[in-house]
Design a protein around this motif. Structure first.
Motif, PDB file in Angstrom:
ATOM      1  N   GLY A 183       2.362  57.989  23.943  1.00 56.50           N
ATOM      2  CA  GLY A 183       1.931  56.784  24.649  1.00 56.50           C
ATOM      3  C   GLY A 183       2.617  55.537  24.137  1.00 56.50           C
ATOM      4  N   ILE A 184       2.785  55.451  22.821  1.00 49.70           N
ATOM      5  CA  ILE A 184       3.484  54.301  22.234  1.00 49.70           C
ATOM      6  C   ILE A 184       4.915  54.231  22.769  1.00 49.70           C
ATOM      7  N   ALA A 185       5.590  55.370  22.783  1.00 54.68           N
ATOM      8  CA  ALA A 185       6.981  55.403  23.255  1.00 54.68           C
ATOM      9  C   ALA A 185       7.086  54.879  24.689  1.00 54.68           C
ATOM     10  N   LYS A 186       6.126  55.197  25.530  1.00 50.40           N
ATOM     11  CA  LYS A 186       6.154  54.738  26.918  1.00 50.40           C
ATOM     12  C   LYS A 186       5.968  53.227  27.027  1.00 50.40           C
ATOM     13  N   THR A 187       5.184  52.641  26.131  1.00 48.94           N
ATOM     14  CA  THR A 187       4.964  51.192  26.203  1.00 48.94           C
ATOM     15  C   THR A 187       6.162  50.395  25.713  1.00 48.94           C
ATOM     16  N   GLY A 188       6.955  50.994  24.814  1.00 50.59           N
ATOM     17  CA  GLY A 188       8.074  50.265  24.226  1.00 50.59           C
ATOM     18  C   GLY A 188       7.656  49.280  23.147  1.00 50.59           C
ATOM     19  N   PHE A 202      -7.799  57.801  12.860  1.00 56.66           N
ATOM     20  CA  PHE A 202      -6.439  57.262  12.857  1.00 56.66           C
ATOM     21  C   PHE A 202      -6.391  55.981  13.677  1.00 56.66           C
ATOM     22  N   HIS A 203      -5.408  55.128  13.342  1.00 49.68           N
ATOM     23  CA  HIS A 203      -5.275  53.813  13.957  1.00 49.68           C
ATOM     24  C   HIS A 203      -3.870  53.606  14.509  1.00 49.68           C
ATOM     25  N   LEU A 204      -3.800  52.924  15.637  1.00 43.63           N
ATOM     26  CA  LEU A 204      -2.560  52.308  16.101  1.00 43.63           C
ATOM     27  C   LEU A 204      -2.697  50.803  15.902  1.00 43.63           C
ATOM     28  N   GLN A 205      -1.588  50.163  15.584  1.00 42.88           N
ATOM     29  CA  GLN A 205      -1.572  48.694  15.545  1.00 42.88           C
ATOM     30  C   GLN A 205      -0.423  48.235  16.435  1.00 42.88           C
ATOM     31  N   MET A 206      -0.753  47.952  17.692  1.00 47.99           N
ATOM     32  CA  MET A 206       0.268  47.585  18.673  1.00 47.99           C
ATOM     33  C   MET A 206       0.538  46.088  18.614  1.00 47.99           C
ATOM     34  N   LEU A 207       1.790  45.731  18.413  1.00 48.33           N
ATOM     35  CA  LEU A 207       2.180  44.328  18.337  1.00 48.33           C
ATOM     36  C   LEU A 207       2.557  43.832  19.724  1.00 48.33           C
ATOM     37  N   VAL A 208       1.808  42.847  20.205  1.00 53.15           N
ATOM     38  CA  VAL A 208       2.034  42.336  21.559  1.00 53.15           C
ATOM     39  C   VAL A 208       2.181  40.824  21.527  1.00 53.15           C
ATOM     40  N   ASP A 209       2.960  40.330  22.460  1.00 57.84           N
ATOM     41  CA  ASP A 209       3.019  38.890  22.698  1.00 57.84           C
ATOM     42  C   ASP A 209       1.775  38.522  23.505  1.00 57.84           C
ATOM     43  N   ASN A 255       1.016  36.102  25.097  1.00 61.37           N
ATOM     44  CA  ASN A 255       1.328  35.353  26.320  1.00 61.37           C
ATOM     45  C   ASN A 255       2.097  36.183  27.347  1.00 61.37           C
ATOM     46  N   ASP A 256       2.272  37.466  27.052  1.00 64.61           N
ATOM     47  CA  ASP A 256       2.985  38.356  27.968  1.00 64.61           C
ATOM     48  C   ASP A 256       1.974  39.311  28.590  1.00 64.61           C
ATOM     49  N   PRO A 257       1.543  39.059  29.828  1.00 61.81           N
ATOM     50  CA  PRO A 257       0.508  39.897  30.454  1.00 61.81           C
ATOM     51  C   PRO A 257       0.887  41.368  30.538  1.00 61.81           C
ATOM     52  N   GLU A 258       2.169  41.652  30.744  1.00 60.14           N
ATOM     53  CA  GLU A 258       2.585  43.056  30.869  1.00 60.14           C
ATOM     54  C   GLU A 258       2.411  43.793  29.548  1.00 60.14           C
ATOM     55  N   GLU A 259       2.791  43.158  28.448  1.00 61.03           N
ATOM     56  CA  GLU A 259       2.622  43.804  27.145  1.00 61.03           C
ATOM     57  C   GLU A 259       1.148  44.019  26.828  1.00 61.03           C
ATOM     58  N   VAL A 260       0.350  42.998  27.038  1.00 63.16           N
ATOM     59  CA  VAL A 260      -1.086  43.104  26.752  1.00 63.16           C
ATOM     60  C   VAL A 260      -1.712  44.192  27.616  1.00 63.16           C
ATOM     61  N   SER A 261      -1.335  44.232  28.894  1.00 61.97           N
ATOM     62  CA  SER A 261      -1.878  45.229  29.810  1.00 61.97           C
ATOM     63  C   SER A 261      -1.480  46.638  29.391  1.00 61.97           C
ATOM     64  N   ALA A 269      -0.695  47.686  26.370  1.00 59.00           N
ATOM     65  CA  ALA A 269      -1.407  48.043  25.137  1.00 59.00           C
ATOM     66  C   ALA A 269      -2.858  48.402  25.436  1.00 59.00           C
ATOM     67  N   LYS A 270      -3.519  47.619  26.274  1.00 56.27           N
ATOM     68  CA  LYS A 270      -4.928  47.894  26.587  1.00 56.27           C
ATOM     69  C   LYS A 270      -5.083  49.199  27.366  1.00 56.27           C
ATOM     70  N   ALA A 271      -4.102  49.514  28.195  1.00 51.61           N
ATOM     71  CA  ALA A 271      -4.156  50.781  28.935  1.00 51.61           C
ATOM     72  C   ALA A 271      -4.067  51.960  27.971  1.00 51.61           C
TER      73      ALA A 271
END
Length: 459
Positions: free
Chosen positions: A358-363, A377-384, A386-392, A394-396
């Protein structure tokens, strides 16, 4: 209807300059380490005793003014965000260690005591408090979120390590739950009702906690694997054969890169690693180490590095505890969206593999790290932010993994708690039992003044 201004006026008469409406103080109490939107409280109160907490709550109850207990703000799900305004109750002034009963292996502390402050006080007794979530959190906050951490596989979570509580309820009453006895069958287990309730049922003002003897011998190690699956399989085999490890942490290659960059003394190969620690007698530890090494080498482990000196072990675990900040340094302006899934260990390898795909698909940059001896286990996804696509995106992925954990009869949060972030998944995890939680909340806090909007959503 809430009358926050009237409550604040009364609180100023009670507390004097220990209640603040200053902008900077309110901003400090508007958020925790989560990505949730900050909300300013109307004021911040600084109590110094249980009786003061009781009086504060009575005033807030009369005016239906929301009240949110606050420790050091290290939580990761928006627990302390005062979404309805009102009063943030900073508990750090209640920071006394009230009693250490060495012969009974317990201590009585106020909620503002941090875990490192308690262990410093215990240093000369030969005892230790074992729950270690990484952040130097307060004992009250750790109990409120049912915290755990790196030592859980051996010593348990806050659930297992709190014997008794003193709590101020929503009407300002002061109650005591549990006792210093190691077991009891006397009625409902109210102590464990408040542990993990995140300040929604009452405000913890005193804790009696379990202590353990400091081990005679400690050995820590790191070892590398070519892939995550073999690292996880080593953990599963070690757990299944009953190897009594004190800590066993999974660190993927991205997290290793972050640790190497963040810590001058680190130069580990950029591969998945296990960080381990063994406690016991010198002979027992030596036997545990040899047993684990045999298991791990069968699955391709290499680059074993041992840390037996206290300073070397401290460096290793300090680096592990700073994992969150080391990852954020890889993308300094980004926010971290963190997952906290916990599953039966038989499902762990599959869930981590799906997470990596899933991480690989998000980039996105996102390490996998976890207390894998517990299946957490934990993921820590780094998102901007202010970037709706990145936030979306990650939340998906968060949603997918949370539902995956539920499918495997696990949980969406093993140790971080519900706060604001996990409410959308509570009904899916608990079914009709979630309605029972809401019934308890309404019964114990009918005006919904204690940390409203957390754990359960009430209209």
């Amino acid at each position: 209807m809430a009358n926050n201004e009237a409550a604040i006026a009364e609180l100023k008469s009670l507390l004097g300059d220990r209640i603040s409406t200053g902008q900077s103080v309110r901003e400090t109490h508007s958020h925790d380490e989560a990505y949730t939107t900050p909300v300013l409280p109307d004021a911040v109160a600084f109590p110094e005793s249980t009786q003061e907490v009781s009086e504060i709550v009575k005033i807030c109850a009369r005016h239906k003014c929301p009240i949110v207990a606050y420790g050091v703000g290290s939580s990761l799900e928006g627990h302390v965000v005062p979404v309805k305004g009102g009063i943030s109750l900073n508990m750090t002034g209640m920071n006394r260690i009230l009693n250490i009963h060495s012969e009974d292996l317990d201590a009585v502390v106020q909620p503002g005591v941090t875990r490192t402050e308690l262990n410093t006080a215990l240093r000369d007794t030969g005892l230790m408090f074992t729950v270690d979530p990484g952040a130097d959190a307060t004992m009250g906050g750790m109990a409120a979120t049912r915290a755990s951490g790196t030592n859980t596989v051996r010593y348990g979570t806050m659930r297992e390590n709190v014997l008794a509580l003193e709590v101020v309820t929503a009407d300002g009453s002061i109650i005591r739950t549990g006792s210093r006895a190691k077991k009891s069958s006397a009625g409902y287990d109210l102590t464990h009702l408040f542990i993990g309730s995140e300040g929604t049922l009452g405000i913890i003002t005193e804790l009696t906690v379990r202590l353990f003897g400091q081990p005679e011998s400690i050995s820590a190690a790191t070892c590398a694997f070519d892939d995550l699956d073999n690292a996880v399989q080593s953990v599963i085999l070690a757990i299944q054969v009953g190897l009594p490890m004190a800590r066993i942490e999974l660190i993927d290659e991205i997290q290793i890169r972050a640790l190497n960059a963040y810590n001058e003394s680190f130069d580990l190969p950029e591969k998945p690693h296990l960080f381990l620690e063994f406690h016991g007698t010198p002979a027992g530890v030596k036997e545990q180490v040899a047993f684990f090494r045999d298991i791990a080498e069968e699955l391709g482990a290499s680059d074993f590095k041992w840390a037996e000196k206290t300073e070397d072990r401290n460096k290793l675990w300090a680096a592990r505890h700073n994992a969150y900040y080391s990852v954020k340094a890889l993308r300094k302006e980004a926010s971290g969206i963190v997952t906290d899934c916990c599953v039966p260990i038989s499902a762990l390898a599959e869930c981590i593999q799906i997470a990596k795909e899933g991480i690989a698909k998000t980039g996105l940059i996102s390490p996998v790290i976890g207390h894998v001896g517990d299946g957490n286990f934990h993921l820590q996804m780094l998102v901007d932010p202010n970037d709706p696509e990145e936030v979306s995106a990650a939340k998906a992925l968060v949603s997918d993994l949370n539902h995956l954990a539920i499918k495997h009869e696990g949980t969406v949060t093993g140790e971080h708690g519900v706060g604001l972030g996990k409410i959308p998944y509570m009904s899916a995890q608990h079914g009709d039992a979630y309605g029972v939680m809401a019934t308890l909340k309404r019964a114990m806090d009918p005006d919904n003044i204690l940390n409203p909007g957390k754990v359960v959503s009430l209209n």
